[in-house]
Design an enzyme around this catalytic site. Structure first.
Site, PDB file in Angstrom:
ATOM      1  N   GLY A 128      30.254  38.561  43.255  1.00 58.42           N
ATOM      2  CA  GLY A 128      28.889  37.978  42.282  1.00 58.42           C
ATOM      3  C   GLY A 128      28.081  39.032  42.305  1.00 58.42           C
ATOM      4  N   LYS A 173      35.926  31.152  37.024  1.00 59.27           N
ATOM      5  CA  LYS A 173      34.545  30.498  37.294  1.00 59.27           C
ATOM      6  C   LYS A 173      33.746  30.982  35.801  1.00 59.27           C
ATOM      7  CE  LYS A 173      34.592  31.841  42.104  1.00 59.27           C
ATOM      8  NZ  LYS A 173      34.204  32.828  43.038  1.00 59.27           N
ATOM      9  N   GLY A 176      36.579  39.435  43.503  1.00 64.02           N
ATOM     10  CA  GLY A 176      37.349  39.122  44.741  1.00 64.02           C
ATOM     11  C   GLY A 176      38.960  38.907  44.457  1.00 64.02           C
ATOM     12  N   ARG A 208      36.427  46.260  52.801  1.00 62.45           N
ATOM     13  CA  ARG A 208      35.367  46.329  52.776  1.00 62.45           C
ATOM     14  C   ARG A 208      34.758  46.893  53.899  1.00 62.45           C
ATOM     15  NH1 ARG A 208      32.918  40.279  50.781  1.00 62.45           N
ATOM     16  NH2 ARG A 208      33.075  40.959  48.403  1.00 62.45           N
TER      17      ARG A 208
HETATM   18  P1  ADP Z   1      37.206  37.048  40.682  1.00 62.29           P
HETATM   19  O1  ADP Z   1      37.161  36.634  42.088  1.00 62.29           O
HETATM   20  O2  ADP Z   1      38.417  38.257  40.369  1.00 62.29           O
HETATM   21  O3  ADP Z   1      36.043  37.190  40.080  1.00 62.29           O
HETATM   22  P2  ADP Z   1      37.770  34.174  39.794  1.00 62.29           P
HETATM   23  O4  ADP Z   1      37.238  33.876  41.258  1.00 62.29           O
HETATM   24  O5  ADP Z   1      36.713  33.973  38.712  1.00 62.29           O
HETATM   25  O6  ADP Z   1      37.984  35.850  39.561  1.00 62.29           O
HETATM   26  O7  ADP Z   1      39.027  33.718  39.311  1.00 62.29           O
HETATM   27  C1  ADP Z   1      40.221  33.881  40.161  1.00 62.29           C
HETATM   28  C2  ADP Z   1      41.094  32.840  40.153  1.00 62.29           C
HETATM   29  O8  ADP Z   1      41.350  32.420  38.666  1.00 62.29           O
HETATM   30  C3  ADP Z   1      42.336  32.983  40.661  1.00 62.29           C
HETATM   31  O9  ADP Z   1      42.686  32.119  41.959  1.00 62.29           O
HETATM   32  C4  ADP Z   1      43.317  32.329  39.840  1.00 62.29           C
HETATM   33  O10 ADP Z   1      44.372  31.305  40.476  1.00 62.29           O
HETATM   34  C5  ADP Z   1      42.498  31.444  38.737  1.00 62.29           C
HETATM   35  N1  ADP Z   1      43.035  31.554  37.294  1.00 62.29           N
HETATM   36  C6  ADP Z   1      43.126  32.289  36.465  1.00 62.29           C
HETATM   37  N2  ADP Z   1      43.923  31.948  35.343  1.00 62.29           N
HETATM   38  C7  ADP Z   1      44.128  30.603  35.526  1.00 62.29           C
HETATM   39  C8  ADP Z   1      44.997  29.570  34.883  1.00 62.29           C
HETATM   40  N3  ADP Z   1      45.387  29.865  33.718  1.00 62.29           N
HETATM   41  N4  ADP Z   1      44.917  28.408  35.417  1.00 62.29           N
HETATM   42  C9  ADP Z   1      44.608  28.283  36.780  1.00 62.29           C
HETATM   43  N5  ADP Z   1      43.694  29.150  37.373  1.00 62.29           N
HETATM   44  C10 ADP Z   1      43.727  30.255  36.917  1.00 62.29           C
HETATM   45  C1  3PG Z   2      30.960  38.208  48.732  1.00 59.71           C
HETATM   46  O1  3PG Z   2      32.127  38.009  49.245  1.00 59.71           O
HETATM   47  O2  3PG Z   2      30.869  38.106  47.347  1.00 59.71           O
HETATM   48  C2  3PG Z   2      29.719  38.632  49.440  1.00 59.71           C
HETATM   49  O3  3PG Z   2      29.966  38.763  50.770  1.00 59.71           O
HETATM   50  C3  3PG Z   2      28.729  37.438  49.349  1.00 59.71           C
HETATM   51  O4  3PG Z   2      29.186  36.289  49.659  1.00 59.71           O
HETATM   52  P1  3PG Z   2      28.326  34.973  49.449  1.00 59.71           P
HETATM   53  O5  3PG Z   2      28.897  34.561  47.947  1.00 59.71           O
HETATM   54  O6  3PG Z   2      28.836  33.925  50.460  1.00 59.71           O
HETATM   55  O7  3PG Z   2      27.027  35.013  49.456  1.00 59.71           O
HETATM   56 MG    MG Z   3      36.896  34.781  43.037  1.00 59.70          MG
END
Ligand code: ADP
Ligand code: 3PG
Ligand code: MG
Length: 387
Positions: A367, A200, A344, A35
């Site tokens: 997000g 999520k 992320g 980043r």
């Molecule tokens: P991103 O940050 O890329 O948008 P998310 O935060 O939504 O993705 O999800 C990432 C998380 O999802 C990872 O930490 C992963 O371990 C979890 N995950 C994915 N599939 C599974 C599963 N089948 N069971 C438990 N956790 C899962």
């Molecule tokens: C992120 O990591 O997605 C951004 O830096 C925003 O962070 P935040 O979800 O804590 O607002």
């Molecule tokens: Mg994530």
């Protein structure tokens, strides 16, 4: 919306919002500086023009008070490594007399990194007085913090409104993000394939829904898949299901029809045992998409002209559940389509596989990336468009 090139930078001090919200280890060492590197084109542009730069960023979620582990001091050190020819100073204050003094003392081509914006309660509250204090530190304003543009926080919102429209702009990173994401949002080259996974579900149903009309195919993996399977009354064993969102998932399934694909096989675990199968029953827990699903999804990616991807296909923190995500990433890397990826954990998977250069764009947003895809804009960008 103005960009960096539209600004008159003569004799000016720039107030630049960056997103240096980077992962750190327990000692504060920066573990991934991507980043920070993504903000360098903007910083270099300003520094080459001999502009003094006051940088602001948040780090983590300290909740409006000082939290020693979330100081930006180690980040300032890392920035010195990335820009070795420039003097970089760190201020222990966010706003106040010390910050003003240090900003005033800054020479052209030097950088001052203010302390973590979220140490001050005014940041999250989008407080006008706090925004005024920040705005006083520069005479032009640049927002290059794409990953924070979905927040209505002072540094990206109220502060921007303090500057005349001719004296505020988006930076190079924000420009690049918008250009890439608009390829997905505005008249994308068809066929468009959208892949969603991760955990999520609640945060992501809106974006899945936004793609029902836009995409030719929506591929679902990760933990998200089990909520959809459950919504179809399929057995999911003890997999992660978000019970509160089954109705929403059902609505999406009804609307999307054949367009939406769910996994046809799974990698699942029970008592330390791992197996592949097409039905998750009893105490078994789904951990990754199975090989048949991965092949099917890879094929869909191969025949697309545009592909957008967010969310791992499995619990990627464990090597044995990384293969579904790896297959998808490889198909993206080999595809000649426009490929845009964000999120992320998804970004971490891309870095781990080293395929970032094979993608059209890897977003720095989490997000912000999802909200931009769902809504086609973000609050902090809207504010820069206003006059
Ligand atoms: P991103 O940050 O890329 O948008 P998310 O935060 O939504 O993705 O999800 C990432 C998380 O999802 C990872 O930490 C992963 O371990 C979890 N995950 C994915 N599939 C599974 C599963 N089948 N069971 C438990 N956790 C899962
Ligand atoms: C992120 O990591 O997605 C951004 O830096 C925003 O962070 P935040 O979800 O804590 O607002
Ligand atoms: Mg994530």
């Amino acid at each position: 919306m103005k960009t960096l090139s539209d600004l008159d930078l003569t004799n000016s001090r720039a107030l630049v919002r960056v997103d240096f919200n980077v992962p750190q280890n327990d000692e504060g060492m920066v573990l991934d500086d991507s980043r920070m590197r993504a903000a360098l084109p903007t910083l270099r542009h300003l520094l080459e023009k001999n502009v003094a730069c006051v940088l602001m960023s948040h780090l983590g979620r300290p909740g409006g008070k000082r939290v020693a582990q979330l100081s930006l001091a180690p980040v300032a050190e890392k920035l010195s490594e990335l820009l070795p020819d420039h003097r970089i100073r760190h201020c222990e204050e966010v706003v106040g007399s010390r910050a003003e003094e240090m900003a005033r003392a800054l020479a052209g081509g030097e950088i001052l990194l203010l302390e973590n914006l979220r140490f001050h309660p005014g940041e999250k509250a989008n407080d006008d007085q706090f925004a005024g204090a920040l705005a006083g530190l520069g005479d032009v304003y640049v927002n290059d913090a794409f990953a924070a543009c979905h927040r209505e926080h002072a540094s990206v919102h109220a502060t921007a409104t303090r500057f005349h429209p001719d004296r505020r702009a988006v930076g190079r990173l924000v420009e690049r993000e918008i250009e890439a994401l608009d390829k997905i949002v505005d008249n994308p080259q068809q066929p468009l394939v959208a892949i969603f996974g991760g955990a999520k579900v609640a945060d992501k149903l809106e974006v899945v829904s936004a793609f029902i009309d836009r995409a030719d195919r929506i591929l679902i993996g990760g933990a998200m898949a089990y909520t959809f399977l459950r919504a179809q009354d399929r057995s999911t064993g003890s997999s992660k299901v978000e019970e509160d969102h089954l109705d929403e998932a059902r609505e999406i399934l009804d609307k999307a029809g054949d367009k939406l694909l769910l996994p046809i096989d799974h990698l699942m675990t029970r008592d330390g045992e791992v197996r592949t199968g097409d039905e998750i029953t009893g105490d078994w827990m789904g951990m990754d998409i199975g090989p048949d699903t991965a092949s099917r999804y890879a094929e869909a990616i191969g025949s697309a002209a545009t592909v957008v991807w967010n969310g791992p296909m499995g619990k990627i923190e464990e090597e044995k559940y990384f293969s579904g995500t790896q297959r998808i990433a490889q198909a993206m890397a080999e595809s000649r389509a426009i490929t845009v990826v964000g999120g992320g954990e998804t970004g971490q998977a891309v870095h781990k596989l080293g395929i970032e250069d094979k993608l059209t764009h890897l977003s720095t947003g989490g997000g912000a990336f999802l909200d931009y895809l769902a809504q086609g804009s973000l609050p902090a960008l809207q504010v820069l468009k206003g006059d």
